[in-house]
Design a protein around this motif. Structure first.
Motif, PDB file in Angstrom:
ATOM      1  N   ASN A  65       0.850  -1.199   0.000  1.00 55.06           N
ATOM      2  CA  ASN A  65       0.000   0.000   0.000  1.00 55.06           C
ATOM      3  C   ASN A  65       0.883   1.246   0.000  1.00 55.06           C
ATOM      4  OD1 ASN A  65      -2.944  -0.976   0.656  1.00 55.06           O
ATOM      5  ND2 ASN A  65      -1.616  -2.158   1.983  1.00 55.06           N
ATOM      6  N   LEU A  66       0.586   2.181  -0.881  1.00 55.58           N
ATOM      7  CA  LEU A  66       1.303   3.461  -0.838  1.00 55.58           C
ATOM      8  C   LEU A  66       0.575   4.393   0.131  1.00 55.58           C
ATOM      9  CD1 LEU A  66       2.266   4.179  -4.554  1.00 55.58           C
ATOM     10  CD2 LEU A  66       3.591   3.054  -2.755  1.00 55.58           C
ATOM     11  N   PRO A  67       1.291   5.343   0.713  1.00 61.26           N
ATOM     12  CA  PRO A  67       0.629   6.270   1.643  1.00 61.26           C
ATOM     13  C   PRO A  67      -0.513   7.046   0.980  1.00 61.26           C
ATOM     14  CG  PRO A  67       2.925   6.918   1.213  1.00 61.26           C
ATOM     15  CD  PRO A  67       2.735   5.583   0.610  1.00 61.26           C
ATOM     16  N   GLN A  85      -2.876   0.450  -4.137  1.00 50.98           N
ATOM     17  CA  GLN A  85      -2.613  -0.877  -3.561  1.00 50.98           C
ATOM     18  C   GLN A  85      -2.306  -1.889  -4.645  1.00 50.98           C
ATOM     19  OE1 GLN A  85      -5.689  -3.783  -1.953  1.00 50.98           O
ATOM     20  NE2 GLN A  85      -4.722  -3.157  -0.002  1.00 50.98           N
ATOM     21  N   LEU A  86      -1.436  -2.823  -4.266  1.00 49.98           N
ATOM     22  CA  LEU A  86      -0.990  -3.887  -5.177  1.00 49.98           C
ATOM     23  C   LEU A  86      -1.064  -5.213  -4.423  1.00 49.98           C
ATOM     24  CD1 LEU A  86       0.647  -4.731  -7.768  1.00 49.98           C
ATOM     25  CD2 LEU A  86       2.718  -4.203  -6.457  1.00 49.98           C
ATOM     26  N   GLN A  87      -1.580  -6.262  -5.066  1.00 50.26           N
ATOM     27  CA  GLN A  87      -1.558  -7.592  -4.449  1.00 50.26           C
ATOM     28  C   GLN A  87      -0.968  -8.589  -5.437  1.00 50.26           C
ATOM     29  OE1 GLN A  87      -4.936  -9.005  -2.113  1.00 50.26           O
ATOM     30  NE2 GLN A  87      -5.963  -7.053  -2.486  1.00 50.26           N
ATOM     31  N   VAL A  88       0.005  -9.366  -4.965  1.00 52.39           N
ATOM     32  CA  VAL A  88       0.690 -10.337  -5.821  1.00 52.39           C
ATOM     33  C   VAL A  88       0.664 -11.705  -5.136  1.00 52.39           C
ATOM     34  CG1 VAL A  88       2.776 -10.864  -7.143  1.00 52.39           C
ATOM     35  CG2 VAL A  88       2.253  -8.483  -6.577  1.00 52.39           C
ATOM     36  N   LEU A  89       0.143 -12.707  -5.828  1.00 54.75           N
ATOM     37  CA  LEU A  89       0.183 -14.083  -5.302  1.00 54.75           C
ATOM     38  C   LEU A  89       1.588 -14.634  -5.519  1.00 54.75           C
ATOM     39  CD1 LEU A  89      -3.032 -15.942  -6.566  1.00 54.75           C
ATOM     40  CD2 LEU A  89      -2.661 -14.821  -4.358  1.00 54.75           C
ATOM     41  N   LEU A  90       2.116 -15.398  -4.558  1.00 51.51           N
ATOM     42  CA  LEU A  90       3.394 -16.063  -4.786  1.00 51.51           C
ATOM     43  C   LEU A  90       3.210 -17.138  -5.858  1.00 51.51           C
ATOM     44  CD1 LEU A  90       4.825 -16.337  -1.172  1.00 51.51           C
ATOM     45  CD2 LEU A  90       5.407 -14.715  -2.972  1.00 51.51           C
ATOM     46  N   TYR A  91       1.997 -17.639  -5.992  1.00 53.92           N
ATOM     47  CA  TYR A  91       1.690 -18.608  -7.049  1.00 53.92           C
ATOM     48  C   TYR A  91       1.722 -17.888  -8.402  1.00 53.92           C
ATOM     49  CZ  TYR A  91      -0.930 -21.866  -9.986  1.00 53.92           C
ATOM     50  OH  TYR A  91      -1.316 -22.697 -11.010  1.00 53.92           O
ATOM     51  N   GLY A  92       2.719 -18.215  -9.170  1.00 55.27           N
ATOM     52  CA  GLY A  92       2.842 -17.606 -10.504  1.00 55.27           C
ATOM     53  C   GLY A  92       3.365 -16.187 -10.467  1.00 55.27           C
TER      54      GLY A  92
END
Ligand code: TA6
Length: 295
Positions: A13-15, A19-26
């Motif tokens: 999350n930036l101030p 927001q960014l979400q990344v799965l470790l899967y792939g």
């Protein structure tokens, strides 16, 4: 910048609210939200997020082969679009810049997440070469960047293809156009791979669309809604752009594609190097990437 890593997904999350979400899967980016909370990536309501199959949405990473591999090529035993998107990657850490003293910043904040995958992490990859991939995902005020470094850690050279299979969210596909490819010839997979001359006008989508355009990386691509800029895609080392929408019938045929009329809410505009093979000599590194600006 806040980062959380719950061993299956990394969230940044930036101030300023992005927001960014990344799965470790792939190392699959599954969400990229602008400061106002608007989601920029399409994620199927039936996407598998448990590692049981590649994610239907977000930005699946295609490596070392695009499409169904041909049996007489070293990638011939791999699944469609290769193994990168269905392997578990390692989170290597983050670097963030939020102090406003940086020369380039206007108090901008950004965060770069790094992920790694190497042949030693795969059990029987069905591809007999040694590699070390470093995938960087950078979230800034108005953009998302994805960049892949491929290092040949073996003793023989090999060929690979790479593509970021980006599912962009749109409000309405029939009011969406893609500009920047007016002068690009394309291979139309809906017409059996037929080579088609440049259309000379922006792309609009009203039926199943599956095209591989070849356009110099210097050529910026824009996705517009109701004639207004929504996204801008710029590329580095990636001379192909795939434009895909399954439309209703093909979407119904995918068990993990939802909701039923979800094709109206997405367009895949995929930066890649897929119309030929990249050759990487032993010990060398190839790097390429994309930057998507949400306008
Ligand atoms: O990028 C377009 C494409 O190659 C289409 O031909 C379609 O196969 C799409 O990728 C999705 O492939 P997937 O293996 O994720 O179902």
């Amino acid at each position: 910048v806040s980062i959380s890593d719950d061993n299956s997904r990394v969230t940044a999350n930036l101030p300023t609210g992005q927001q960014l979400q990344v799965l470790l899967y792939g190392a699959t980016v599954i969400s990229w939200k602008s400061a106002n909370g608007k989601e920029n990536l399409f994620l199927s309501s039936k996407a598998h997020l448990d590692g049981s199959k590649p994610v239907r949405g977000g930005i699946p990473l295609v490596f070392p082969v695009f499409g169904p591999p041909s049996s007489d090529h070293p990638t011939g035993r791999l699944p469609q679009h290769g193994f990168a998107r269905n392997s578990r990657w390692e989170y290597l850490g983050k670097s963030s810049s939020e102090s406003s003293t940086l020369p380039n910043s206007k108090g901008d904040a950004s965060v770069k997440l790094d992920f790694g995958l190497s042949n030693s992490m795969l059990s029987d990859s069905k591809w007999d070469y040694e590699f070390n991939l470093t995938y960087s995902v950078t979230l800034s005020q108005d953009s998302l960047e994805t960049s892949l470094a491929v290092r040949n850690t073996g003793t023989s050279n090999y060929e690979f293809q790479v593509l970021f299979h980006t599912y962009l969210a749109v409000d309405s596909i029939t009011e969406t156009t893609v500009s920047g490819l007016e002068k690009a010839a394309f291979k139309d997979k809906v017409q059996g791979g037929k080579e088609v001359e440049p259309a000379g006008k922006p792309i609009s989508i009203g039926s199943e669309t599956d095209r591989i355009y070849t356009a110099a990386p210097e050529q910026a691509i824009k996705i517009l809604e109701k004639g207004k800029d929504r996204y801008e895609l710029t590329r580095d080392m990636l001379s192909d752009v795939v434009v895909w929408n399954p439309w209703l019938e093909k979407a119904k045929g995918m068990a993990d594609f939802g909701p039923e009329d979800g094709h109206k809410k997405m367009v895949c505009v995929e930066a890649g190097s897929v119309s030929a093979w990249n050759t990487l000599d032993a010990g060398d590194t190839w790097e390429g990437g994309q930057r998507i600006k949400a306008l």
